[in-house]
Design an enzyme around this catalytic site. Sequence first.
Site, PDB file in Angstrom:
ATOM      1  N   LYS A 174       0.834  -1.204   0.033  1.00  0.00           N
ATOM      2  CA  LYS A 174      -0.021  -0.005   0.170  1.00  0.00           C
ATOM      3  C   LYS A 174       0.886   1.166   0.099  1.00  0.00           C
ATOM      4  CE  LYS A 174      -4.096   2.116   2.843  1.00  0.00           C
ATOM      5  NZ  LYS A 174      -4.681   1.931   3.841  1.00  0.00           N
ATOM      6  N   SER A 228      -9.779   2.395   2.979  1.00  0.00           N
ATOM      7  CA  SER A 228      -8.844   3.086   1.998  1.00  0.00           C
ATOM      8  C   SER A 228      -7.875   2.076   1.350  1.00  0.00           C
ATOM      9  CB  SER A 228      -7.927   4.044   2.893  1.00  0.00           C
ATOM     10  OG  SER A 228      -7.115   3.326   3.721  1.00  0.00           O
ATOM     11  N   SER A 260      -9.211  -0.034   7.252  1.00  0.00           N
ATOM     12  CA  SER A 260      -8.941   0.048   5.689  1.00  0.00           C
ATOM     13  C   SER A 260      -8.261  -1.347   5.361  1.00  0.00           C
ATOM     14  CB  SER A 260      -8.077   0.882   5.619  1.00  0.00           C
ATOM     15  OG  SER A 260      -8.792   2.331   5.640  1.00  0.00           O
TER      16      SER A 260
HETATM   17  N1  GLN Z   1     -12.610   4.311   6.491  1.00  0.00           N
HETATM   18  C1  GLN Z   1     -12.184   4.961   7.550  1.00  0.00           C
HETATM   19  C2  GLN Z   1     -11.807   6.182   7.465  1.00  0.00           C
HETATM   20  O1  GLN Z   1     -12.174   6.776   6.496  1.00  0.00           O
HETATM   21  C3  GLN Z   1     -10.803   4.180   8.027  1.00  0.00           C
HETATM   22  C4  GLN Z   1      -9.486   4.557   7.374  1.00  0.00           C
HETATM   23  C5  GLN Z   1      -8.550   3.593   7.644  1.00  0.00           C
HETATM   24  O2  GLN Z   1      -8.602   2.466   8.084  1.00  0.00           O
HETATM   25  N2  GLN Z   1      -7.307   4.196   7.255  1.00  0.00           N
HETATM   26  O3  GLN Z   1     -11.181   6.853   8.356  1.00  0.00           O
END
Ligand code: GLN
Length: 509
Positions: A85, A160, A184
């Site tokens: 990532k 994400s 994420s």
């Molecule tokens: N979707 C969540 C957010 O927008 C989690 C993001 C993540 O785990 N990096 O904050």
Amino acid sequence: MNGADKEEIVTLTASQMAEAMKKGELSSREIVEAELEVTKAVDPKTQSYLATCFNSAFMVADAVDQARALGQDLPDLAGVPIAVKDMIVTKGVETTVASKILKGWVPPYDATCVEKLKENGMPMLGKTNLDEFAQGSSTENSAFHPTFNPWDLERVPGGSGGGSAAAVSSFESPLALGTDTGGSIRQPASFTGSVGMKPTYGRVSRYGAISMASSLDQIGPCARTVEDAAMLFDAIAGYDPKDSTSIPDFPSSALKAAKEGKNGDLSGIRVGIISEAGGEGFSKDVMDGFLRGVNLLSSMGAQIEEQSFPHFLHGIQIYYILMPAEVSSNMSRYDGMRYGLRIMPPDATAASMMAATREQGFGSEVKRRIMLGTYVLSSGQYEKMYVAAQKVRTVIINDFEKAFESFDVLVCPTSPTTAFKAGEVVDPVTMYKNDIATIPANLAGLPAISVPAGLDSLGLPIGFQIMANRQKDELVFKVASALQEAVSKENEGPIWNKVPRLWKSGEND
Ligand code: GLN
């Protein structure tokens, strides 16, 4: 290499690849070649990668093949490729966090987990796409391009870490690394029929993971099988003096646990169903799939009971106070002075340069969170919001402590719905609700995994989440592995293997 070979190679699991290399049936170069061919055909459709680095991957693959030919003793994962990532820094390879503000930044060092991939002889295929600074649940917030779900290219892969999940599930890579601050790794795994695991806070070094919200961030494995995720976990876990929150002297044996789980014996394991995670917002298909998973656990001897968890759903509310507070502080380092983008307006002063850089460099979701965070930390709001949210965080941690007196693992759906269409969710709060079931594990620093429980009526994967107490990562792998095996039997083959072969023309174009 003909089409059949390529398909045969890329659909192997990481552990099968490792086994085939050990037996001399396959070389690492052949694997990387097959992944390159598939990526050329598939990535224009999924857009999983921000950048690929096949040249250096071939160099690593050749070195491993040579060492193996000389009879050297190599780590299990030597020669198995991986995607990373773009939230994780890689020496000499551009790292952007999918933000314009870091475009062109080439880190002078490797994250600890990337060093470990190198020590294990794993060729890195590329850097995967994400929502900018890992802020989002659909990978539509990337400053460069969205990523699409290999199960249905009109849909999002979650976020994400949608790039890592799409790469793994579309066979562009057998393994990937993700980061998980609120879900994420797990929510994208649930949307793509793959496996994603967030380790206990502190079991995998965060050194070199670009910070989003430091008290919640964790690096973890993405794979198609629990066993593969476990192998990768064992390779990246461990104490790191460079991370002050790293847990000392705690050897990992996730692969052993995953193998044990495959035997399908869960007798004596107490499973708590979180009753609150299933009401409003959770689709019927998701709940049906989840309950089928629960029945499978029960058929393997686990003791199942429902457990009320009164504050579970409040996790998301305090997450959107604590996370932006930490985001606003972590984003302050992107000021045009040290690295990344610098915009010089005419007659620039330090302040106007900083303002112009941040205005052009950050996307709207990142700006929204910086503003939210600055607000909750401001003198009028700090006690009322930030301090109060910290107290609720402690209440949630205590709820978990109490629940783990009666249960070994807690389970619920990973996300309330299956993958939605790109462009379908425009309201930020609706988007945030995707993580309602994943956030609590981050708040409490717990290990948690998402494993496919089946398919919904549209043929899209449903994620099943398993959480355990801190440092019980191995147990999470064991139960998940048992479940994946049972789900595969019920579905006449693994869920991940039912994804369209995107390299064939006409498949899901
Ligand atoms: N979707 C969540 C957010 O927008 C989690 C993001 C993540 O785990 N990096 O904050």
